[in-house]
Scaffold this motif. Structure first.
Motif: not given
Ligand code: BF8
Ligand code: SF4
Length: 634
Positions: A461, A465, A470, A492, A496, A500, A519
């Protein structure tokens, strides 16, 4: 012992260490004792279908090339796979049936503990099932919705209502043209099983097509389970809570609710709230503390912000804290070992479903008609157990992790509506087209001792990200990403990519959250994967394309269960690339392996990608996203 190679959840690491000190066996010990695992089983080449067997084909070409009946490696592998999928679909079917049945009983005033918590959702569901709602009482609508749903299980002619509600028209046409549009739920499973009887179907391709048809039925029944649960218990909206083993409290009667079916946990939560004083009288200053495990945990986290203690692999570790009074279970993904773990402490394991008893557990028969009495009995057993707690054995980790859950389809569209009330999906499409969001990856599935617990979820992930993808999550994937801090505004800010980050900040402003949206949007339990399908269909239909064109992928990097296997399969059948991080039991057949990883894409648009390395897997999914962006011309 600061870190433990078996898990990246630091609270789990601590409890694995404590388990060693307490001399309690865990799933990792049993995994080690099981090595080496059987190569015939691993490759799908063991057949136990009839009592002439077992037969096994050596994947290296030594010994017999066919079973005693003449079944080839391809037939044996395809047959085993279809059987597994039938079990996965059955589990989803029984879950949804239970909920539809309760909705029906409620409409007949036979389920006093339940009510329609979300009338607007009921009306929305009725519309999607083509039930007219005009001038009807709410309970009459509930009755019709329940009846139409229950009819789907055994329907032999007429419309398959939930299939129509969940598949977009283009996908329906595609499946119909291939002759794999299912007509109901129950008989598709029975048909699948019947085809695997000795001397029945021995065309491996036709067995795979049966699996694809079953998968389309499965996505329909999962939608039923989720949507009717929202009607009964409320549609989730974002809320902040906490996750990992630190959510257990030293000064409380801790009740862990584990399993899948919200019918039980909802009522136990309600009843526990009325019994706080009884707990305090016993000396538990903080009263009763309810925590969730596995998908029951996700259900409660989504709807009520109840803290999530563990996902699948850390279920035993909740009890190793020495602070769990009751482990209350309903169905699915409950390790039989919980009883043995509990025996080392004062924990009472309580099973609740008459068709899902756990040997060695105390059984409280739970029925919707008498739900409140059942729940009271359960809470009382927990209070009794508290008196037996040994304070010397208590050690609760202290690393509380915040997490935001509650991102239902409705919650996400409500936020988007603040940006464009007329056409809420448009801002999302604009951000995808403009590249701030490169694509979407839905993480789902379990945890598996073949993978370091939660590691693939966290690694993949973060990697995605960073590249402005997403992430959505359900099931134990959602649990892993909650426990690891990926469902926070901070994640985030920390991980991110710039595009994003800007989108999530704007969405956070619209939603009125303190910072950007996380995120990773937690969409709920495993059955709730269909929430993401609805969102994807909205995007696809707005663009006038099918799902096989969208820059959307699925990943189950730590999957194990038969339910997760069929979920992955339907995701591919509806047109999405599906990564799995565990080698499936199919490699003994080159035909099956090639179909799932290559040929399927030509016919259905989706396929499986097997990749054990999480960084490489993220690269591959990003590559799929880019391919699809090119096809769309963005
Ligand atoms: O339905 S992800 S281990 S708990 S099967 Fe089970 Fe797998 Fe977890 Fe939920 Ni889903
Ligand atoms: Fe062996 Fe055929 Fe029986 Fe399977 S069905 S166990 S391959 S004889």
């Amino acid at each position: 012992q600061a870190s433990h190679p078996k898990s990246v959840d630091i609270t789990a690491q601590q409890m694995i260490f404590k388990a060693e000190l307490d001399k309690v066996e865990t799933v990792w010990d049993r995994h080690a004792a099981m090595q080496p695992q059987c190569g015939f089983g691993e490759t799908g080449l063991c057949c136990r279908v009839c009592w002439k067997g077992p037969c096994r084909i050596d994947p290296l070409g030594n010994g017999p090339k066919v079973g005693i009946c003449g079944a080839t490696a391809d037939v044996i592998v395809a047959r085993n796979l279809l059987r597994s999928f039938c079990v996965g679909a059955s589990a989803h079917t029984e879950h949804a049936r239970h909920i539809a049945h309760t909705l029906y009983e409620l409409s007949q005033n036979n389920a006093p503990a339940y009510s329609i918590k979300d009338e607007a959702k009921l009306i929305d569901v009725a519309k999607r099932l083509k039930i007219s709602t005009e001038d009807k009482e709410i309970l009459d609508i509930a009755k019709e919705v329940a009846e139409v749903s229950m009819a789907d299980f055994g329907k032999h002619h007429g419309e398959f209502a939930w299939l129509n509600a969940v598949l977009n028209p283009l996908r329906k046409e595609k499946l119909a043209s291939l002759g794999i549009l299912p007509h109901n739920l129950d008989s598709v499973v029975v048909n699948g099983l019947s085809r695997t009887h000795v001397g029945s179907e021995s065309d491996p391709m036709n067995l795979l097509l049966a699996a694809a048809r079953l998968a389309a039925a499965d996505v329909s029944v999962m939608a039923m389970g989720t949507e009717l649960s929202d009607v009964l218990f409320g549609t989730p909206m974002p809320s902040l809570t906490t996750a990992n083993l630190s959510v257990l409290k030293k000064d409380a009667v801790n009740i862990a609710l584990h399993g899948h079916n919200p019918l039980l946990c909802e009522i136990v939560c309600d009843v526990a709230a009325t019994m706080q004083e009884e707990a305090k009288k016993l000396g538990a200053k903080e009263g009763i503390n309810i925590v969730g495990v596995c998908c029951t945990g996700n259900e409660m986290m989504m709807r009520h912000g109840v803290p999530l203690a563990a996902n699948y692999l850390s279920q035993e570790l909740t009890m190793i804290t020495g602070a769990v009074e009751a482990m209350v279970v309903d169905t699915q993904c409950i390790m039989p070992a919980v009883v043995e773990t509990a025996s080392h402490y004062h924990t009472q394991v309580i099973s609740t479903m008459d068709d899902n008893k756990i040997f060695g557990a105390t059984h409280v028969s739970f029925h919707p008609e008498s739900a409140v009495e059942g729940a009271k009995q359960i809470v009382r057993l927990a209070l009794e157990a508290y008196k037996r707690r040994n304070p010397d054995k208590v050690d609760i980790p202290n690393h509380v992790q915040q997490a935001m859950g509650g991102f239902s389809y409705e919650a996400i569209t409500a936020v988007l509506k603040k940006l464009d009330n007329e056409n809420p999906i448009k801002p999302l499409i604009d951000q995808i087209a403009g590249g701030n969001i490169q694509g979407v990856v839905l993480f789902g599935g379990c945890s598996n001792t073949k993978v370091v617990h939660d590691f693939n979820y966290v690694t993949m992930s973060r990697e995605l990200i960073k590249r402005n993808v997403l992430v959505l999550a359900t099931g134990c994937a959602a649990g892993a990403l909650a426990k690891s801090g990926m469902q926070t505004s901070q994640a985030t800010l920390d991980y991110a990519g710039d595009g994003l980050k800007a989108v999530l900040a704007a969405l956070g402003d619209a939603a009125g959250t303190a910072g950007p949206l996380p995120p990773v949007l937690n969409m709920g339990s495993c059955v709730d994967n269909t929430r993401a399908v609805r969102l994807a269909n909205d995007i696809a239909m707005t663009l006038g394309v099918d799902l096989d064109m969208l820059p959307v992928c699925v990943s189950a990097p730590e999957l194990m269960s038969e339910k997760a296997q069929i979920i992955g399969t339907w995701a591919a059948v509806i047109g999405l690339p599906v990564h799995i991080g565990v080698v499936p039991h199919v490699t003994g057949s080159s035909l099956v392996t090639k179909f799932l990883t290559q040929d399927m894409e030509e016919v259905l648009g989706g396929k499986f990608i097997v990749e054990l390395d999480p960084i490489e897997a993220a690269n591959k999914l990003y590559g799929e996203i880019q391919k699809r962006r090119q096809k769309l011309g963005i």
